[in-house]
Design a protein around this motif. Structure first.
Motif, PDB file in Angstrom:
ATOM      1  N   PHE A 191      -6.561  -4.852  43.913  1.00 34.36           N
ATOM      2  CA  PHE A 191      -5.362  -4.876  43.187  1.00 34.36           C
ATOM      3  C   PHE A 191      -4.171  -5.019  44.038  1.00 34.36           C
ATOM      4  CE2 PHE A 191      -1.843  -1.651  42.344  1.00 34.36           C
ATOM      5  CZ  PHE A 191      -1.065  -2.430  41.340  1.00 34.36           C
ATOM      6  N   VAL A 192      -4.094  -4.413  45.149  1.00 35.48           N
ATOM      7  CA  VAL A 192      -3.294  -4.655  46.003  1.00 35.48           C
ATOM      8  C   VAL A 192      -2.934  -5.807  46.768  1.00 35.48           C
ATOM      9  CG1 VAL A 192      -2.521  -4.032  48.585  1.00 35.48           C
ATOM     10  CG2 VAL A 192      -3.283  -2.381  47.310  1.00 35.48           C
ATOM     11  N   LYS A 193      -4.072  -6.908  46.755  1.00 31.68           N
ATOM     12  CA  LYS A 193      -3.904  -8.179  47.202  1.00 31.68           C
ATOM     13  C   LYS A 193      -3.439  -8.905  45.962  1.00 31.68           C
ATOM     14  CE  LYS A 193      -8.061  -8.176  49.983  1.00 31.68           C
ATOM     15  NZ  LYS A 193      -9.441  -8.661  50.144  1.00 31.68           N
ATOM     16  N   TYR A 194      -3.730  -8.417  44.583  1.00 40.26           N
ATOM     17  CA  TYR A 194      -3.121  -9.102  43.685  1.00 40.26           C
ATOM     18  C   TYR A 194      -1.563  -8.875  43.415  1.00 40.26           C
ATOM     19  CZ  TYR A 194      -1.589  -9.322  38.608  1.00 40.26           C
ATOM     20  OH  TYR A 194      -1.099  -9.807  37.413  1.00 40.26           O
ATOM     21  N   MET A 195      -1.134  -7.641  43.824  1.00 47.67           N
ATOM     22  CA  MET A 195       0.377  -7.259  44.049  1.00 47.67           C
ATOM     23  C   MET A 195       0.939  -7.964  44.668  1.00 47.67           C
ATOM     24  SD  MET A 195       2.088  -3.324  43.424  1.00 47.67           S
ATOM     25  CE  MET A 195       1.139  -3.039  44.930  1.00 47.67           C
ATOM     26  N   GLN A 197       0.238 -10.925  45.703  1.00 49.14           N
ATOM     27  CA  GLN A 197       0.386 -12.467  45.448  1.00 49.14           C
ATOM     28  C   GLN A 197       1.372 -12.462  44.416  1.00 49.14           C
ATOM     29  OE1 GLN A 197      -3.443 -12.895  43.812  1.00 49.14           O
ATOM     30  NE2 GLN A 197      -4.296 -13.761  45.827  1.00 49.14           N
ATOM     31  N   GLN A 198       1.828 -11.521  43.708  1.00 39.63           N
ATOM     32  CA  GLN A 198       2.906 -11.626  42.685  1.00 39.63           C
ATOM     33  C   GLN A 198       4.191 -11.299  43.138  1.00 39.63           C
ATOM     34  OE1 GLN A 198       1.742 -12.359  39.450  1.00 39.63           O
ATOM     35  NE2 GLN A 198      -0.141 -12.561  40.460  1.00 39.63           N
ATOM     36  N   THR A 199       4.225 -10.495  44.353  1.00 38.51           N
ATOM     37  CA  THR A 199       5.421 -10.002  44.677  1.00 38.51           C
ATOM     38  C   THR A 199       5.783 -10.263  46.209  1.00 38.51           C
ATOM     39  OG1 THR A 199       4.884  -7.810  45.215  1.00 38.51           O
ATOM     40  CG2 THR A 199       5.423  -8.057  42.890  1.00 38.51           C
ATOM     41  N   GLY A 200       4.800 -10.378  46.748  1.00 38.84           N
ATOM     42  CA  GLY A 200       4.989 -10.732  48.450  1.00 38.84           C
ATOM     43  C   GLY A 200       5.249  -9.525  49.152  1.00 38.84           C
ATOM     44  N   GLU A 201       5.202  -8.268  48.317  1.00 45.30           N
ATOM     45  CA  GLU A 201       5.106  -6.870  48.683  1.00 45.30           C
ATOM     46  C   GLU A 201       3.946  -6.236  48.282  1.00 45.30           C
ATOM     47  OE1 GLU A 201       8.515  -5.186  47.164  1.00 45.30           O
ATOM     48  OE2 GLU A 201       9.825  -6.353  48.214  1.00 45.30           O
ATOM     49  N   PRO A 202       3.440  -4.950  49.119  1.00 46.41           N
ATOM     50  CA  PRO A 202       4.105  -4.646  49.892  1.00 46.41           C
ATOM     51  C   PRO A 202       3.882  -5.075  51.384  1.00 46.41           C
ATOM     52  CG  PRO A 202       2.265  -3.078  49.263  1.00 46.41           C
ATOM     53  CD  PRO A 202       2.347  -4.302  48.471  1.00 46.41           C
ATOM     54  N   ARG A 203       4.975  -4.974  52.355  1.00 47.34           N
ATOM     55  CA  ARG A 203       4.589  -5.298  53.558  1.00 47.34           C
ATOM     56  C   ARG A 203       3.522  -4.763  54.061  1.00 47.34           C
ATOM     57  NH1 ARG A 203      10.872  -6.903  55.374  1.00 47.34           N
ATOM     58  NH2 ARG A 203      11.068  -8.758  53.800  1.00 47.34           N
TER      59      ARG A 203
END
Length: 243
Positions: A191-195, A197-203
């Motif tokens: 999920f974190v990888k998906y997010m 990809q969608q937003t460029g975040e979180p750093r």
């Protein structure tokens, strides 16, 4: 006679491994004078099996241990004795008689598990919840699953049976057992990888804590999944039935 013990593991004892839990229960059996059966041969050992080892660092409200008894003991008495000799961090919740068939052990029939997922140091914001909803709405969630011998691409979406946000965090029900087994950390890593990809975040990638809530057997017809808690496949041993 076979019995199924349900227990919870919490606090600092979440950091002890499966072998230490096994040794702990071997001592509990002796100190509580539970009439557990032993194997034969030159090196006899207690007949016990765990439904599914819990990962180090995880708490649980629904762990299961199956044992074989040489003589019956009342469920309430067995729970009392074991808790009296236990330590803070492990609490015995139930002690129930189960079917004698080998194919009915918790390890064999385990089919699903509930987990509570809580973020560390932050809360589930509304945008983050929305991204997770979109993540779960995908027809396929492909990940590379690594084993000791190989790695392969799998679709984990069919292995997530249910999910919902609750007051404590995110609750998911996943496949569990020898044939299919999905751990909650793999869901969240994906999920974190998906997010990202969608937003460029979180750093800085967020971290989560996991708690196992329950384990289930499938009593469905092979076409429809019907999960019930492992404890529900047994019954309490009561004093009136011992005479």
């Amino acid at each position: 006679m076979k019995a199924r013990i349900k227990f919870r593991k919490y606090g600092v004892l979440r950091f002890i491994g499966h072998l230490d839990v096994m040794r702990f229960f071997q001592k509990v059996m002796r100190r509580a004078d539970i009439p557990i059966a032993f194997t034969g041969g030159y090196s006899p050992h207690m007949i016990m099996s765990f439904a599914s080892p819990l990962g180090i660092g995880l708490e649980s409200d629904g762990e299961y241990l199956d044992i074989e008894l040489t003589s019956p003991i009342e469920s309430r008495e067995a729970v009392r004795r074991m808790n009296e000799v236990s330590v803070e961090g492990i609490e015995i919740l139930s002690f129930r008689q189960i079917a004698e068939e080998k194919k009915m052990t918790g390890m064999t029939i385990l089919a699903g598990a509930d987990y509570l997922i809580r973020p560390n140091g932050f809360v589930w914001s509304e945008p983050m919840r929305q991204y997770f909803s979109e993540f779960m709405a995908q027809d396929m969630i492909s990940v590379i699953k690594q084993t000791k011998r190989s790695e392969r691409m799998i679709d984990i979406r069919p292995l997530i049976y249910r999910w919902e946000f609750c007051e404590e965090g995110l609750r998911v029900q996943t496949a569990a057992g020898s044939s299919e087994n999905l751990k909650p950390d793999l869901i969240m890593d994906t999920f974190v990888k998906y997010m990202k990809q969608q937003t460029g975040e979180p750093r800085t990638e967020p971290s989560f804590s996991y708690k196992r809530l329950e384990m289930y057997a499938d009593v469905g017809d092979g076409q429809t999944l019907q999960l019930i808690p492992l404890a529900d496949l047994g019954h309490d041993i009561i004093k009136e039935n011992l005479s």
